[in-house]
Write a protein that holds these residues in place. Sequence first.
Motif, mmCIF file in Angstrom:
data_model
loop_
_atom_site.group_PDB
_atom_site.id
_atom_site.type_symbol
_atom_site.label_atom_id
_atom_site.label_comp_id
_atom_site.label_asym_id
_atom_site.label_seq_id
_atom_site.Cartn_x
_atom_site.Cartn_y
_atom_site.Cartn_z
ATOM 1 N N SER A 126 53.964 54.172 46.433
ATOM 2 C CA SER A 126 53.910 55.470 45.736
ATOM 3 C C SER A 126 52.691 55.507 44.897
ATOM 4 O O SER A 126 51.419 55.404 45.396
ATOM 5 C CB SER A 126 55.152 55.502 44.821
ATOM 6 O OG SER A 126 55.086 56.820 44.158
ATOM 7 N N ASP A 127 52.782 55.315 43.545
ATOM 8 C CA ASP A 127 51.580 55.721 42.750
ATOM 9 C C ASP A 127 51.048 54.365 42.197
ATOM 10 O O ASP A 127 50.226 54.178 41.465
ATOM 11 C CB ASP A 127 51.807 56.773 41.694
ATOM 12 C CG ASP A 127 52.913 56.361 40.451
ATOM 13 O OD1 ASP A 127 53.405 55.149 40.962
ATOM 14 O OD2 ASP A 127 52.949 56.728 39.535
ATOM 15 N N HIS A 128 51.449 53.292 42.715
ATOM 16 C CA HIS A 128 50.999 51.775 42.244
ATOM 17 C C HIS A 128 50.756 50.942 43.594
ATOM 18 O O HIS A 128 50.890 51.407 44.619
ATOM 19 C CB HIS A 128 52.142 51.292 41.517
ATOM 20 C CG HIS A 128 51.818 51.727 40.081
ATOM 21 N ND1 HIS A 128 52.129 52.826 39.838
ATOM 22 C CD2 HIS A 128 51.487 50.967 39.083
ATOM 23 C CE1 HIS A 128 52.246 53.110 38.358
ATOM 24 N NE2 HIS A 128 51.888 51.845 37.853
ATOM 25 N N ALA A 129 49.866 49.886 43.328
ATOM 26 C CA ALA A 129 49.460 48.913 44.328
ATOM 27 C C ALA A 129 49.885 47.607 43.768
ATOM 28 O O ALA A 129 49.874 47.115 42.611
ATOM 29 C CB ALA A 129 47.971 48.836 44.630
ATOM 30 N N LEU A 130 50.416 46.808 44.794
ATOM 31 C CA LEU A 130 50.986 45.239 44.256
ATOM 32 C C LEU A 130 49.830 44.767 44.845
ATOM 33 O O LEU A 130 49.455 44.611 46.195
ATOM 34 C CB LEU A 130 52.409 45.145 45.320
ATOM 35 C CG LEU A 130 53.314 45.981 44.999
ATOM 36 C CD1 LEU A 130 54.481 45.357 45.703
ATOM 37 C CD2 LEU A 130 53.704 46.101 43.466
ATOM 38 N N VAL A 131 49.088 44.059 44.026
ATOM 39 C CA VAL A 131 47.911 43.291 44.520
ATOM 40 C C VAL A 131 48.337 41.537 44.292
ATOM 41 O O VAL A 131 48.708 41.355 43.177
ATOM 42 C CB VAL A 131 46.742 43.553 43.631
ATOM 43 C CG1 VAL A 131 45.398 42.624 43.855
ATOM 44 C CG2 VAL A 131 46.427 44.848 43.438
ATOM 45 N N LEU A 132 48.194 41.088 45.350
ATOM 46 C CA LEU A 132 48.297 39.729 45.398
ATOM 47 C C LEU A 132 47.119 38.544 45.345
ATOM 48 O O LEU A 132 46.057 39.076 45.985
ATOM 49 C CB LEU A 132 48.942 39.063 46.700
ATOM 50 C CG LEU A 132 50.403 39.779 47.096
ATOM 51 C CD1 LEU A 132 50.677 39.258 48.487
ATOM 52 C CD2 LEU A 132 51.356 38.813 46.046
ATOM 53 N N GLY A 133 47.195 38.056 44.445
ATOM 54 C CA GLY A 133 45.930 37.022 43.929
ATOM 55 C C GLY A 133 46.242 35.526 44.243
ATOM 56 O O GLY A 133 46.993 35.182 43.516
ATOM 57 N N GLU A 134 45.347 35.074 45.143
ATOM 58 C CA GLU A 134 45.512 33.647 44.866
ATOM 59 C C GLU A 134 44.403 33.050 43.915
ATOM 60 O O GLU A 134 43.327 33.238 43.929
ATOM 61 C CB GLU A 134 44.849 33.037 46.486
ATOM 62 C CG GLU A 134 45.191 31.432 46.814
ATOM 63 C CD GLU A 134 45.116 31.262 48.216
ATOM 64 O OE1 GLU A 134 44.425 30.050 48.430
ATOM 65 O OE2 GLU A 134 45.307 31.856 49.089
ATOM 66 N N VAL A 135 45.095 32.247 42.981
ATOM 67 C CA VAL A 135 44.562 31.628 41.999
ATOM 68 C C VAL A 135 43.357 30.489 42.449
ATOM 69 O O VAL A 135 43.565 29.529 43.117
ATOM 70 C CB VAL A 135 45.612 30.914 41.024
ATOM 71 C CG1 VAL A 135 44.962 30.124 39.832
ATOM 72 C CG2 VAL A 135 46.502 31.987 40.508
ATOM 73 N N ASP A 136 42.083 30.754 41.812
ATOM 74 C CA ASP A 136 41.003 29.945 42.043
ATOM 75 C C ASP A 136 40.939 29.041 40.958
ATOM 76 O O ASP A 136 40.181 27.818 40.848
ATOM 77 C CB ASP A 136 39.629 30.885 42.418
ATOM 78 C CG ASP A 136 39.797 31.252 43.864
ATOM 79 O OD1 ASP A 136 40.287 30.739 44.537
ATOM 80 O OD2 ASP A 136 38.996 32.473 43.862
ATOM 81 N N ARG A 137 41.115 29.719 39.571
ATOM 82 C CA ARG A 137 40.713 28.927 38.489
ATOM 83 C C ARG A 137 41.633 29.378 37.225
ATOM 84 O O ARG A 137 41.973 30.492 37.189
ATOM 85 C CB ARG A 137 39.280 29.337 37.869
ATOM 86 C CG ARG A 137 38.984 28.679 36.920
ATOM 87 C CD ARG A 137 37.129 29.229 36.626
ATOM 88 N NE ARG A 137 36.567 28.519 35.548
ATOM 89 C CZ ARG A 137 35.391 28.826 34.798
ATOM 90 N NH1 ARG A 137 34.518 29.796 35.702
ATOM 91 N NH2 ARG A 137 35.228 28.623 33.758
ATOM 92 N N ILE A 138 41.996 28.112 36.391
ATOM 93 C CA ILE A 138 42.757 28.623 35.196
ATOM 94 C C ILE A 138 42.130 27.939 33.915
ATOM 95 O O ILE A 138 41.579 26.722 34.061
ATOM 96 C CB ILE A 138 44.068 28.044 35.469
ATOM 97 C CG1 ILE A 138 44.933 28.509 36.614
ATOM 98 C CG2 ILE A 138 44.984 28.066 34.173
ATOM 99 C CD1 ILE A 138 46.261 27.807 36.903
ATOM 100 N N SER A 139 42.121 28.726 32.997
ATOM 101 C CA SER A 139 41.561 27.941 31.937
ATOM 102 C C SER A 139 42.798 28.788 30.666
ATOM 103 O O SER A 139 42.995 29.783 30.595
ATOM 104 C CB SER A 139 40.191 28.929 31.318
ATOM 105 O OG SER A 139 39.949 28.409 29.980
ATOM 106 N N GLN A 140 43.040 27.665 29.831
ATOM 107 C CA GLN A 140 44.235 27.809 28.916
ATOM 108 C C GLN A 140 44.080 27.147 27.608
ATOM 109 O O GLN A 140 43.702 25.830 27.755
ATOM 110 C CB GLN A 140 45.623 27.605 29.614
ATOM 111 C CG GLN A 140 46.701 28.033 28.754
ATOM 112 C CD GLN A 140 48.048 27.849 29.438
ATOM 113 O OE1 GLN A 140 48.163 27.780 30.771
ATOM 114 N NE2 GLN A 140 49.077 27.897 28.769
ATOM 115 N N VAL A 141 44.272 27.654 26.475
ATOM 116 C CA VAL A 141 44.242 26.995 25.182
ATOM 117 C C VAL A 141 45.816 27.514 24.725
ATOM 118 O O VAL A 141 46.436 28.055 25.007
ATOM 119 C CB VAL A 141 43.147 27.450 24.107
ATOM 120 C CG1 VAL A 141 41.680 27.095 24.953
ATOM 121 C CG2 VAL A 141 43.332 28.914 23.836
#
Length: 172
Positions: A126-141
């Motif tokens: 419909s009016d949206h797209a489901l985008v799949l993303g394979e994770v390359d990098r994570i930064s978290q604090v």
Amino acid sequence: MSSGQRYRDLMSAFPTGIAVVTSLDGEGAPRGMTCSSIASVTVSPPTLLVCMRTGSATLDAVTSHGAFAVNLLHEGGRHAAEVFSGPAPNRFSLVEWKQSSSGLPWLTGDAFAVTECRVSGIQRISDHALVLGEVDRISQVEGTPLLYGLRRFAAWPEPVDATVAGSRGGRP
């Protein structure tokens, strides 16, 4: 009341974390939009899903660039959530950000975690797209997530008794 409005009311009763999805357009300019529809898909390979409105400049950037960042907002990130949810021109001039070593925009002043992803699939519905993303990098604090539900922002509540949280496997 229309079925569309009933559906919006239903989903507003389901609190969720808030993120800003960012990428670069064909000219290398940063693009971004607030997103509350994010889900983990699989751990191996680490993959997540974001839902984005078709016709948005950010979805166009994600599609053409083939990569995007998901900036998970902390409790102080409401301003960024609001800036990236509306039609504000020059959105990136209104927030603190930097380009990562791979070039993707990170919201350094408003996000407690950022993950960079390579597009691994897109499904338009419909009016949206489901985008799949394979994770390359994570930064978290350390940070307290910003939440949205019942059409308002809130922060994750602190445990009443840290000992109780610890006995359930939570952080002491």
